[in-house]
Design a protein around this motif. Structure first.
Motif, PDB file in Angstrom:
ATOM      1  N   ALA A   1      -6.976 -16.417  -5.043  1.00 37.01           N
ATOM      2  CA  ALA A   1      -7.645 -15.656  -3.987  1.00 37.01           C
ATOM      3  C   ALA A   1      -6.652 -15.125  -2.963  1.00 37.01           C
ATOM      4  CB  ALA A   1      -8.698 -16.525  -3.303  1.00 37.01           C
ATOM      5  N   ASP A   2      -5.638 -15.930  -2.620  1.00 35.48           N
ATOM      6  CA  ASP A   2      -4.642 -15.492  -1.655  1.00 35.48           C
ATOM      7  C   ASP A   2      -3.859 -14.286  -2.177  1.00 35.48           C
ATOM      8  OD1 ASP A   2      -5.411 -17.499   0.051  1.00 35.48           O
ATOM      9  OD2 ASP A   2      -3.734 -18.837  -0.435  1.00 35.48           O
ATOM     10  N   GLU A   3      -3.440 -14.358  -3.433  1.00 31.54           N
ATOM     11  CA  GLU A   3      -2.671 -13.252  -4.015  1.00 31.54           C
ATOM     12  C   GLU A   3      -3.536 -11.995  -4.141  1.00 31.54           C
ATOM     13  OE1 GLU A   3       0.452 -12.878  -4.671  1.00 31.54           O
ATOM     14  OE2 GLU A   3       1.052 -14.922  -4.166  1.00 31.54           O
ATOM     15  N   GLY A   4      -4.775 -12.169  -4.581  1.00 41.49           N
ATOM     16  CA  GLY A   4      -5.669 -11.024  -4.713  1.00 41.49           C
ATOM     17  C   GLY A   4      -5.966 -10.375  -3.375  1.00 41.49           C
ATOM     18  N   THR A   5      -6.169 -11.197  -2.348  1.00 41.15           N
ATOM     19  CA  THR A   5      -6.440 -10.670  -1.010  1.00 41.15           C
ATOM     20  C   THR A   5      -5.242  -9.891  -0.475  1.00 41.15           C
ATOM     21  OG1 THR A   5      -7.968 -12.488  -0.525  1.00 41.15           O
ATOM     22  CG2 THR A   5      -7.031 -11.305   1.363  1.00 41.15           C
ATOM     23  N   ALA A   6      -4.053 -10.444  -0.673  1.00 36.91           N
ATOM     24  CA  ALA A   6      -2.845  -9.761  -0.213  1.00 36.91           C
ATOM     25  C   ALA A   6      -2.651  -8.438  -0.951  1.00 36.91           C
ATOM     26  CB  ALA A   6      -1.631 -10.667  -0.406  1.00 36.91           C
ATOM     27  N   MET A   7      -2.927  -8.432  -2.249  1.00 39.64           N
ATOM     28  CA  MET A   7      -2.809  -7.194  -3.016  1.00 39.64           C
ATOM     29  C   MET A   7      -3.792  -6.147  -2.505  1.00 39.64           C
ATOM     30  SD  MET A   7      -1.353  -5.469  -5.424  1.00 39.64           S
ATOM     31  CE  MET A   7      -0.580  -6.471  -6.687  1.00 39.64           C
ATOM     32  N   GLY A   8      -5.019  -6.551  -2.257  1.00 36.27           N
ATOM     33  CA  GLY A   8      -6.009  -5.619  -1.722  1.00 36.27           C
ATOM     34  C   GLY A   8      -5.586  -5.046  -0.387  1.00 36.27           C
TER      35      GLY A   8
ATOM     36  N   GLY B   1      -3.560  -0.421   2.568  1.00 37.96           N
ATOM     37  CA  GLY B   1      -2.637   0.143   3.541  1.00 37.96           C
ATOM     38  C   GLY B   1      -1.693   1.178   2.954  1.00 37.96           C
ATOM     39  N   GLY B   2      -1.800   1.415   1.648  1.00 44.84           N
ATOM     40  CA  GLY B   2      -0.965   2.418   1.010  1.00 44.84           C
ATOM     41  C   GLY B   2       0.465   1.987   0.753  1.00 44.84           C
ATOM     42  N   ASP B   3       0.742   0.675   0.819  1.00 44.37           N
ATOM     43  CA  ASP B   3       2.109   0.183   0.608  1.00 44.37           C
ATOM     44  C   ASP B   3       2.305  -0.080  -0.883  1.00 44.37           C
ATOM     45  OD1 ASP B   3       4.613  -0.948   0.676  1.00 44.37           O
ATOM     46  OD2 ASP B   3       4.189  -2.233   2.395  1.00 44.37           O
ATOM     47  N   LEU B   4       2.593   0.957  -1.623  1.00 43.66           N
ATOM     48  CA  LEU B   4       2.699   0.857  -3.074  1.00 43.66           C
ATOM     49  C   LEU B   4       3.875  -0.021  -3.498  1.00 43.66           C
ATOM     50  CD1 LEU B   4       1.292   1.961  -5.607  1.00 43.66           C
ATOM     51  CD2 LEU B   4       2.937   3.857  -5.599  1.00 43.66           C
ATOM     52  N   ALA B   5       4.988   0.065  -2.786  1.00 45.45           N
ATOM     53  CA  ALA B   5       6.162  -0.738  -3.138  1.00 45.45           C
ATOM     54  C   ALA B   5       5.865  -2.232  -2.999  1.00 45.45           C
ATOM     55  CB  ALA B   5       7.340  -0.341  -2.252  1.00 45.45           C
ATOM     56  N   ALA B   6       5.200  -2.613  -1.921  1.00 50.44           N
ATOM     57  CA  ALA B   6       4.863  -4.023  -1.721  1.00 50.44           C
ATOM     58  C   ALA B   6       3.871  -4.498  -2.772  1.00 50.44           C
ATOM     59  CB  ALA B   6       4.290  -4.227  -0.320  1.00 50.44           C
ATOM     60  N   ALA B   7       2.911  -3.644  -3.117  1.00 49.53           N
ATOM     61  CA  ALA B   7       1.936  -4.003  -4.141  1.00 49.53           C
ATOM     62  C   ALA B   7       2.611  -4.203  -5.488  1.00 49.53           C
ATOM     63  CB  ALA B   7       0.867  -2.918  -4.242  1.00 49.53           C
TER      64      ALA B   7
ATOM     65  N   ALA C   1      -8.837  -0.271  -3.890  1.00 47.98           N
ATOM     66  CA  ALA C   1      -8.515  -1.441  -3.072  1.00 47.98           C
ATOM     67  C   ALA C   1      -9.768  -2.216  -2.669  1.00 47.98           C
ATOM     68  CB  ALA C   1      -7.734  -1.003  -1.831  1.00 47.98           C
ATOM     69  N   GLY C   2     -10.851  -1.505  -2.383  1.00 48.52           N
ATOM     70  CA  GLY C   2     -12.090  -2.183  -2.012  1.00 48.52           C
ATOM     71  C   GLY C   2     -12.633  -3.041  -3.135  1.00 48.52           C
ATOM     72  N   HIS C   3     -12.492  -2.574  -4.359  1.00 48.72           N
ATOM     73  CA  HIS C   3     -12.961  -3.364  -5.501  1.00 48.72           C
ATOM     74  C   HIS C   3     -12.093  -4.608  -5.718  1.00 48.72           C
ATOM     75  CE1 HIS C   3     -14.735   0.665  -6.639  1.00 48.72           C
ATOM     76  NE2 HIS C   3     -15.787  -0.133  -6.662  1.00 48.72           N
ATOM     77  N   VAL C   4     -10.814  -4.509  -5.379  1.00 53.10           N
ATOM     78  CA  VAL C   4      -9.948  -5.688  -5.456  1.00 53.10           C
ATOM     79  C   VAL C   4     -10.458  -6.765  -4.508  1.00 53.10           C
ATOM     80  CG1 VAL C   4      -7.630  -6.559  -4.943  1.00 53.10           C
ATOM     81  CG2 VAL C   4      -7.898  -4.416  -6.201  1.00 53.10           C
TER      82      VAL C   4
END
Length: 325
Positions: free
Chosen positions: A97-104, A109-115, A281-284
Motif C-alpha cells: 500500500a505504501d509503494e502504491g500510494t507513493a506511485m499514485g 504530480g507528473g514526476d515521471l522520473a520518480a515514478a 493516477a486516480g485509478h492507482v
C-alpha cells in the motif's frame, strides 16, 4: 476449532498495518540470502536440480514452522502469539500500500522520473520504456497481483496449516520471485518453484478475486462488472492465478489492463482485461484502497476459516491398571 490461530491471524494483520515490515533483519530477506547462497552450490541447467533446490529450501522452512507450531500448541495464548509473529513477518500488505500510494502521488504530480525509479519496488517491468499510462497500468496490475500473493494467500495458508503454512507459502512465493522466470538461466532450474507457486495460489487467487468483487462498492467500483470481467477474461491471462485478481480489479475499477507488457527480457502481448478506460493516477490510488479492503476481508474470512477448521483430536493413552499379586 483453533481460537489461538484465528486470533493470531488477526493480530498479525494488525501488526502489519501498524508497524509495516520489520525494519532490520527481516526473515524473508534472510531466507532470500540463504536461497541465493544455496543456489551457487546447487545450480544446474536441469529441472531435477531445481526441484531438489526448491524442496530443500521449502521443506526446511516448513519443518521450522512445524517446530514453532508444536511450541505454540501448548496453549491458545502461545499459539496466538506465534501465529501473530509469523503472520506479521510474511504479510506484505502495508508495504504494498505504501509503494502504491507513493506511485499514485508521483504520477498525479507528473514526476515521471520518480515514478520510473519507484516501479522496480513493485514489479519487474522495464520502467525506462513506460509512459504515464504504462506506469499506471503496471502499478494497478502489480497491486492486484500482490494483494493476492502477499496478503490473501499467506492468510489462507495460515488458516489451513498454521505457522508451517504461513512460512512455507512465503518460501514458495519468494523462490518463485527469485528463480521462477522464463529466461535462459531459470527456464529449467526454476520450473519446480514456478509450478509449486502456481499450485499454492490456485485457491487464494480466486478467493482474492471474489473478495475484490464483494469490496468494489467500498471504493466506488462495480461488483457486477468485477464479477463479469473476472469470469469472462481471467482465463485468457498467461498466468492461471494472476489473471484472476487482475481481471477482477479491472472490472471493479472499470478500466482496461493487460495488452503489451514490457520487461527487461523483452515485450509480451497479453490479452486485454476489461472494457473500461485506460488507467491513470486516480485509478492507482483507488487500486490501493481496494487492496486494503480485500486485505481486511481476507483477514475476516481466514479467521473464520481457522475457527471452523476441525481440531485434530489426539487419542488418549489407556490408563494402566494396577494389579495385585
Amino acid at each position: 476449532m483453533s481460537v489461538g490461530r484465528a486470533v493470531g491471524l488477526v493480530l498479525g494483520v494488525a501488526a502489519d498495518a501498524v508497524f509495516g515490515d520489520p525494519r532490520k533483519y527481516h526473515p524473508v530477506a534472510g531466507f532470500g540470502q540463504a536461497a541465493a547462497a544455496l543456489e551457487r552450490r546447487t545450480y544446474r541447467d536441469h529441472r531435477l536440480a531445481g526441484a531438489a533446490h526448491t524442496a530443500a529450501l521449502v521443506g526446511g522452512v516448513v519443518l521450522a514452522g512445524a517446530a514453532v507450531e508444536r511450541l505454540g500448541g501448548r496453549g491458545q495464548v502461545l499459539r496466538a502469539l506465534t501465529t501473530a509473529a509469523a503472520t506479521w513477518v510474511v504479510l506484505g500488505g502495508s508495504s504494498l500500500a505504501d509503494e502504491g500510494t507513493a506511485m499514485g502521488r508521483e504520477l498525479n504530480g507528473g514526476d515521471l522520473a520518480a515514478a520510473r525509479r519507484r516501479l522496480p519496488n513493485l514489479c519487474g517491468r522495464e520502467p525506462a520504456r513506460l509512459d504515464v499510462l504504462g506506469l499506471a497500468k503496471a502499478t494497478v496490475e502489480s497491486v492486484a497481483e500482490n494483494t493476492s500473493d502477499a496478503v490473501v494467500a499467506p492468510l489462507f495458508w495460515g488458516a489451513v496449516a498454521g505457522v508451517p503454512g504461513l512460512l512455507g507459502y512465503r518460501a514458495v512465493n519468494t523462490l518463485d520471485a527469485m528463480i521462477g522466470h522464463l529466461n535462459p538461466r531459470y527456464r529449467r532450474f526454476g520450473w519446480a518453484a514456478a509450478r509449486l507457486d502456481d499450485v499454492a495460489n490456485l485457491v487464494p487467487s480466486r478467493l482474492a478475486a471474489l473478495l475484490t468483487a464483494a469490496g468494489a462498492p467500498v471504493v466506488g467500483g462495480s461488483s457486477g462488472e468485477a464479477w463479469r470481467t473476472w469470469r469472462r477474461d481471467a482465463a485468457a491471462h498467461p498466468s492461471p492465478n494472476a489473471g484472476q485478481v487482475e481481471a477482477a480489479f479491472a472490472g471493479a475499477l472499470e478500466i482496461r489492463l493487460g495488452g503489451r507488457t514490457v520487461y527487461s527480457h523483452g515485450a509480451e502481448d497479453r490479452p486485454v482485461l476489461g472494457h473500461g478506460r485506460n488507467p491513470d493516477a486516480g485509478h492507482v490510488t483507488r487500486a490501493v484502497e481496494l487492496s486494503r479492503v480485500v486485505g481486511a476481508g481476507a483477514a475476516a474470512v481466514t479467521a473464520a476459516l481457522a475457527l471452523l477448521r476441525p481440531r485434530r483430536v489426539r487419542p488418549r493413552r489407556a490408563a494402566r491398571r494396577r494389579t495385585s499379586a
